[in-house]
Design an enzyme around this catalytic site. Structure first.
Site, short mmCIF file in Angstrom:
data_model
loop_
_atom_site.label_atom_id
_atom_site.label_comp_id
_atom_site.label_asym_id
_atom_site.label_seq_id
_atom_site.Cartn_x
_atom_site.Cartn_y
_atom_site.Cartn_z
N MET A 164 49.26 28.62 6.48
CA MET A 164 49.20 29.91 7.18
C MET A 164 48.81 29.69 8.63
O MET A 164 47.97 28.86 8.94
CB MET A 164 48.20 30.83 6.49
CG MET A 164 48.70 31.29 5.15
SD MET A 164 47.66 32.61 4.51
CE MET A 164 48.45 32.83 2.92
N LYS A 174 42.94 23.08 8.71
CA LYS A 174 44.29 23.21 9.28
C LYS A 174 44.36 22.56 10.66
O LYS A 174 45.34 21.90 11.01
CB LYS A 174 44.64 24.70 9.35
CG LYS A 174 45.70 25.10 10.35
CD LYS A 174 47.07 24.93 9.75
CE LYS A 174 48.16 25.60 10.54
NZ LYS A 174 48.03 25.61 11.96
N ASP A 175 43.30 22.77 11.46
CA ASP A 175 43.23 22.16 12.79
C ASP A 175 42.34 20.92 12.69
O ASP A 175 41.20 20.91 13.16
CB ASP A 175 42.70 23.18 13.79
CG ASP A 175 43.64 24.37 13.90
OD1 ASP A 175 44.66 24.24 14.58
OD2 ASP A 175 43.38 25.41 13.26
N GLN A 235 40.82 19.37 15.78
CA GLN A 235 39.84 20.31 16.34
C GLN A 235 38.49 20.19 15.62
O GLN A 235 37.43 20.26 16.26
CB GLN A 235 40.37 21.74 16.22
CG GLN A 235 39.37 22.81 16.61
CD GLN A 235 40.01 24.19 16.65
OE1 GLN A 235 40.66 24.53 17.64
NE2 GLN A 235 39.83 24.97 15.61
N GLU A 294 45.17 34.98 5.45
CA GLU A 294 44.19 34.55 4.44
C GLU A 294 43.46 33.26 4.83
O GLU A 294 42.39 32.97 4.31
CB GLU A 294 44.86 34.40 3.07
CG GLU A 294 45.15 35.73 2.38
CD GLU A 294 43.87 36.55 2.10
OE1 GLU A 294 42.85 35.95 1.69
OE2 GLU A 294 43.90 37.78 2.29
N GLY A 295 44.05 32.48 5.73
CA GLY A 295 43.35 31.27 6.21
C GLY A 295 42.07 31.66 6.92
O GLY A 295 40.98 31.15 6.62
N HIS A 296 42.18 32.58 7.88
CA HIS A 296 40.98 33.07 8.56
C HIS A 296 40.00 33.69 7.57
O HIS A 296 38.79 33.45 7.61
CB HIS A 296 41.35 34.16 9.58
CG HIS A 296 42.23 33.70 10.70
ND1 HIS A 296 43.54 34.12 10.83
CD2 HIS A 296 41.98 32.89 11.75
CE1 HIS A 296 44.05 33.57 11.92
NE2 HIS A 296 43.14 32.82 12.50
N VAL A 330 44.63 26.99 3.80
CA VAL A 330 45.23 28.02 2.94
C VAL A 330 46.73 28.07 3.24
O VAL A 330 47.14 28.08 4.41
CB VAL A 330 44.58 29.40 3.18
CG1 VAL A 330 45.25 30.46 2.31
CG2 VAL A 330 43.08 29.33 2.89
N GLN A 358 42.33 27.38 26.48
CA GLN A 358 42.86 26.38 25.54
C GLN A 358 44.38 26.41 25.45
O GLN A 358 44.97 25.64 24.69
CB GLN A 358 42.22 26.52 24.16
CG GLN A 358 42.66 27.72 23.36
CD GLN A 358 41.83 27.85 22.08
OE1 GLN A 358 40.64 28.16 22.13
NE2 GLN A 358 42.43 27.57 20.94
P1 AMP Z 1 42.64 30.45 15.21
O1 AMP Z 1 42.50 31.92 15.17
O2 AMP Z 1 44.03 29.94 15.08
O3 AMP Z 1 41.88 29.81 16.38
O4 AMP Z 1 41.90 29.91 13.91
C1 AMP Z 1 40.56 30.24 13.66
C2 AMP Z 1 40.05 29.35 12.55
O5 AMP Z 1 40.83 29.56 11.38
C3 AMP Z 1 40.14 27.86 12.91
O6 AMP Z 1 38.97 27.20 12.47
C4 AMP Z 1 41.35 27.42 12.13
O7 AMP Z 1 41.33 26.06 11.78
C5 AMP Z 1 41.24 28.30 10.90
N1 AMP Z 1 42.54 28.41 10.22
C6 AMP Z 1 43.73 28.76 10.78
N2 AMP Z 1 44.71 28.71 9.85
C7 AMP Z 1 44.14 28.29 8.71
C8 AMP Z 1 44.63 28.02 7.39
N3 AMP Z 1 45.91 28.17 7.07
N4 AMP Z 1 43.74 27.62 6.46
C9 AMP Z 1 42.44 27.45 6.76
N5 AMP Z 1 41.91 27.69 7.98
C10 AMP Z 1 42.74 28.09 8.93
#
Ligand code: AMP
Length: 286
Positions: free
Chosen positions: A190, A155-156, A159, A41-43, A182, A67
């Protein structure tokens, strides 16, 4: 161009570039959500944020090898592509950009973004070439997907600061949107890497959020000493069996500069290993 139900999957940089330009020429606004897939759900909250303010939403799925530092989880990083596409479809995204490693880094590739001071401490220190890889792939993706807005998760935290610098320093014509973290019901942020946790570790991992809340409560009760609050956070983490804390950093909001006293908005950032997973989280207090 491959079609699964209604979401189009594009593998080539030239095709995604042409599709986005055509949509913009036709007057549509385009939002872009770069990801490494394995959606939660974060994504999907980033996808929703884009859908809410853009006519079309592009989501990239690319597990970016540059990375990952040597010895990290590049090979075992989850890649449930079909499931991801299904979720994007249900949410209403327009295009999925799913390049191969060869498409992103063809033979002969040898240019990298040299990131500045914002990328040096914390995550940069723990993962030395990580932000160079992030900045390089984000620059490439933003060239390939000339969208109006790009959505990243708080979350990041570090970044988002690296990406903000990149956009400013390279005059990239895109608006950065940073969206809230999220969390699971027990507060754990998440993350695709939560899948590495077994049941006991998963329960234990909620202590990261509890420690961040503890910091918030102590500050609200009048404590301003970072050393005192950090001590209590460490004690809480140790009490539940989290003994591999890489850092607990108190940073002036929107920076990576440490503070020793909480006098203005401060981001508490934490990184810890729980089982096989390296988890990060953060929370703004003060
Ligand atoms: P990733 O696939 O881990 O590279 O994450 C892709 C995007 O989703 C990045 O901008 C992350 O910061 C964001 N993201 C990952 N987890 C969460 C979360 N729990 N809540 C909000 N955004 C997130």
């Amino acid at each position: 161009m491959l079609k699964t139900k209604s979401i189009k999957v594009i593998n080539s940089a030239a095709d995604i570039h042409a599709a986005v330009l055509a949509a913009k020429c036709a007057g549509a606004s385009v939002g872009f959500v770069p990801t490494m897939g394995a959606f939660h759900e974060g994504h999907l909250s980033l996808v929703d944020a884009s859908l809410a303010e853009c006519d079309r939403t592009v989501v990239s799925i690319f597990v970016n090898p540059t990375q990952f530092t040597p010895g990290e989880d590049l090979e075992k990083y989850p890649r449930p592509l079909e499931q991801d596409l299904e979720m994007l479809e249900q949410r209403g995204a327009w295009l999925a950009f799913v390049p191969t490693v060869d498409e992103m880094y063809p033979p002969g590739f040898e240019s990298y973004v040299e990131v500045g001071s914002v990328a040096q401490p914390w995550e940069g220190a723990a993962r030395p070439t990580h932000f160079r890889g992030v900045a390089t792939v984000v620059l490439k993706l933003l060239q390939m997907v000339p969208a109006d807005r790009a959505y990243f998760g708080r979350k990041d935290y570090q970044q988002t600061l690296v990406v903000r610098r990149l956009i400013e320093d390279f005059d990239l014509p895109i608006a950065l949107r940073v969206c809230p973290i999220v969390r699971e019901a027990d507060g754990l942020a998440m993350s695709s890497r939560n899948a590495y946790l077994d049941l006991t570790e998963r329960e234990r991992a909620a202590a990261l959020w509890q420690a961040l809340l503890l910091a918030e409560r102590r500050r609200a009760a009048g404590e301003t000493s970072v050393a005192a609050i950090r001590n209590e956070m460490n004690e809480h983490l140790a009490a539940v069996g989290i003994d591999d804390v890489e850092y607990i950093a108190f940073l002036a909001d929107n920076t990576v500069q440490e503070v020793s006293t909480i006098a203005s908005p401060t981001v508490v950032a934490i990184a810890a290993r729980v089982g096989r997973a390296r988890l990060i989280d953060n929370h703004r207090i003060g």
